[in-house]
Design a protein around this motif. Structure first.
Motif, PDB file in Angstrom:
ATOM      1  N   PRO A  37       0.817  -1.226   0.000  1.00 52.29           N
ATOM      2  CA  PRO A  37       0.000   0.000   0.000  1.00 52.29           C
ATOM      3  C   PRO A  37       0.846   1.269   0.000  1.00 52.29           C
ATOM      4  O   PRO A  37       0.450   2.263  -0.625  1.00 52.29           O
ATOM      5  CB  PRO A  37      -0.815  -0.119   1.290  1.00 52.29           C
ATOM      6  N   ALA A  38       2.002   1.237   0.681  1.00 50.09           N
ATOM      7  CA  ALA A  38       2.846   2.443   0.716  1.00 50.09           C
ATOM      8  C   ALA A  38       3.388   2.767  -0.673  1.00 50.09           C
ATOM      9  O   ALA A  38       3.385   3.939  -1.096  1.00 50.09           O
ATOM     10  CB  ALA A  38       3.995   2.233   1.707  1.00 50.09           C
TER      11      ALA A  38
ATOM     12  N   ALA B 253       2.042   1.779  -3.479  1.00 47.38           N
ATOM     13  CA  ALA B 253       0.880   2.152  -4.294  1.00 47.38           C
ATOM     14  C   ALA B 253       0.537   3.624  -4.093  1.00 47.38           C
ATOM     15  O   ALA B 253       0.212   4.339  -5.061  1.00 47.38           O
ATOM     16  CB  ALA B 253      -0.316   1.269  -3.946  1.00 47.38           C
ATOM     17  N   TYR B 254       0.633   4.087  -2.831  1.00 44.90           N
ATOM     18  CA  TYR B 254       0.398   5.511  -2.564  1.00 44.90           C
ATOM     19  C   TYR B 254       1.403   6.383  -3.310  1.00 44.90           C
ATOM     20  O   TYR B 254       1.038   7.394  -3.914  1.00 44.90           O
ATOM     21  CB  TYR B 254       0.485   5.785  -1.062  1.00 44.90           C
TER      22      TYR B 254
ATOM     23  N   SER C 220      -0.065   8.805  -6.163  1.00 47.92           N
ATOM     24  CA  SER C 220      -0.002  10.235  -5.827  1.00 47.92           C
ATOM     25  C   SER C 220       0.880  11.010  -6.797  1.00 47.92           C
ATOM     26  O   SER C 220       0.877  12.246  -6.778  1.00 47.92           O
ATOM     27  CB  SER C 220       0.533  10.411  -4.405  1.00 47.92           C
TER      28      SER C 220
ATOM     29  N   SER D 127      -0.084  10.303   4.161  1.00 46.17           N
ATOM     30  CA  SER D 127      -1.497  10.147   3.822  1.00 46.17           C
ATOM     31  C   SER D 127      -2.076   9.135   4.795  1.00 46.17           C
ATOM     32  O   SER D 127      -1.775   7.941   4.724  1.00 46.17           O
ATOM     33  CB  SER D 127      -1.635   9.649   2.379  1.00 46.17           C
TER      34      SER D 127
ATOM     35  N   TRP E 156      -3.781   5.829   3.603  1.00 45.04           N
ATOM     36  CA  TRP E 156      -2.810   4.861   3.103  1.00 45.04           C
ATOM     37  C   TRP E 156      -1.949   4.323   4.247  1.00 45.04           C
ATOM     38  O   TRP E 156      -1.531   3.155   4.228  1.00 45.04           O
ATOM     39  CB  TRP E 156      -1.935   5.494   2.024  1.00 45.04           C
TER      40      TRP E 156
ATOM     41  N   ALA F 100      -3.999   1.732   5.910  1.00 38.74           N
ATOM     42  CA  ALA F 100      -4.076   0.549   5.049  1.00 38.74           C
ATOM     43  C   ALA F 100      -2.803  -0.286   5.159  1.00 38.74           C
ATOM     44  O   ALA F 100      -2.856  -1.523   5.216  1.00 38.74           O
ATOM     45  CB  ALA F 100      -4.312   0.974   3.602  1.00 38.74           C
ATOM     46  N   SER F 101      -1.655   0.373   5.201  1.00 34.45           N
ATOM     47  CA  SER F 101      -0.387  -0.350   5.342  1.00 34.45           C
ATOM     48  C   SER F 101      -0.321  -1.093   6.665  1.00 34.45           C
ATOM     49  O   SER F 101       0.107  -2.249   6.726  1.00 34.45           O
ATOM     50  CB  SER F 101       0.789   0.623   5.231  1.00 34.45           C
TER      51      SER F 101
END
Length: 197
Positions: A40-41, A43-44, A48, A147, A150, A153-154
């Motif tokens: 997730p990190a 992906a952010y 972004s 964020s 995010w 989520a991580s």
């Protein structure tokens, strides 16, 4: 005389679990969680527009105060030193939390899904709350650019993966607290009684 508590008696192992997860389970859980947590990190960083190196450099900023003076453009670039430092920080925290969860999991209330909920929901929320309160002091740079959706989520991805690995590991019997009844004391008493007619 006070009777010794024995297995099967009321009150035996009232607070401590009879079986616990081995240390290796916490290590394995921390490693697995640490491997999936960056997804997730990263992906952010990509979604972004900052790129994959942005969250890595922010994480390295926890230990390198000089990074806080860099521009956004610099944080988006690959930095070998920051990559190594971020890997060390991430691996250390991942294994540490895995070990802690391995110790705490056997003591959690025995309801369906309890350990998974604790590892995948409660622990991420608790850690996020602590980070939210102290991040401005520990790492102002990360506090500025993080964020939070995010971030949560991580933490959730890590917690779920780690807790599943730990819970599915085979438990081992926990040694009882204390030395228990001493045979030497009993034998010495019998020896003393037999020595005096």
């Amino acid at each position: 005389m006070v009777d010794q508590l024995r297995p099967g008696m009321a009150g035996h192992r009232f607070r401590l679990p009879e079986k616990v997860h081995p240390i290796s389970a916490g290590v394995r859980g921390g490693i697995v969680g640490g491997l999936v947590m960056p997804i997730p990190a990263l992906a952010y960083g990509l979604l972004s527009g900052h790129g994959p190196w942005f969250p890595i450099n922010l994480l390295a900023g926890m230990a390198v105060p000089g990074i806080s003076g860099e521009t956004v453009a610099q944080l988006e670039q690959f930095q070998f030193g920051s990559l190594i430092l971020a890997i060390v920080i991430h691996a250390t925290l991942s294994v540490t939390f895995g070990l802690l969860f391995g110790v705490v999991a056997p003591t959690l209330p025995p309801f369906p899904g309890g350990p998974v909920i604790a590892g995948g929901v409660l622990m991420p929320l608790l850690w996020t709350g602590l980070c939210y309160g102290f991040m401005g002091i520990v790492n102002p740079l990360l506090d500025e650019f993080v964020s939070w959706p995010w971030f949560i989520a991580s933490q959730a991805v890590y917690g779920l993966a780690m807790s599943v690995v730990v819970i599915n590991s085979e438990k081992v019997p926990a040694p009882p607290v204390g030395a228990g009844p001493s045979l030497s004391v009993g034998s010495s008493r019998s020896g003393q009684g037999g020595g005096h007619p």
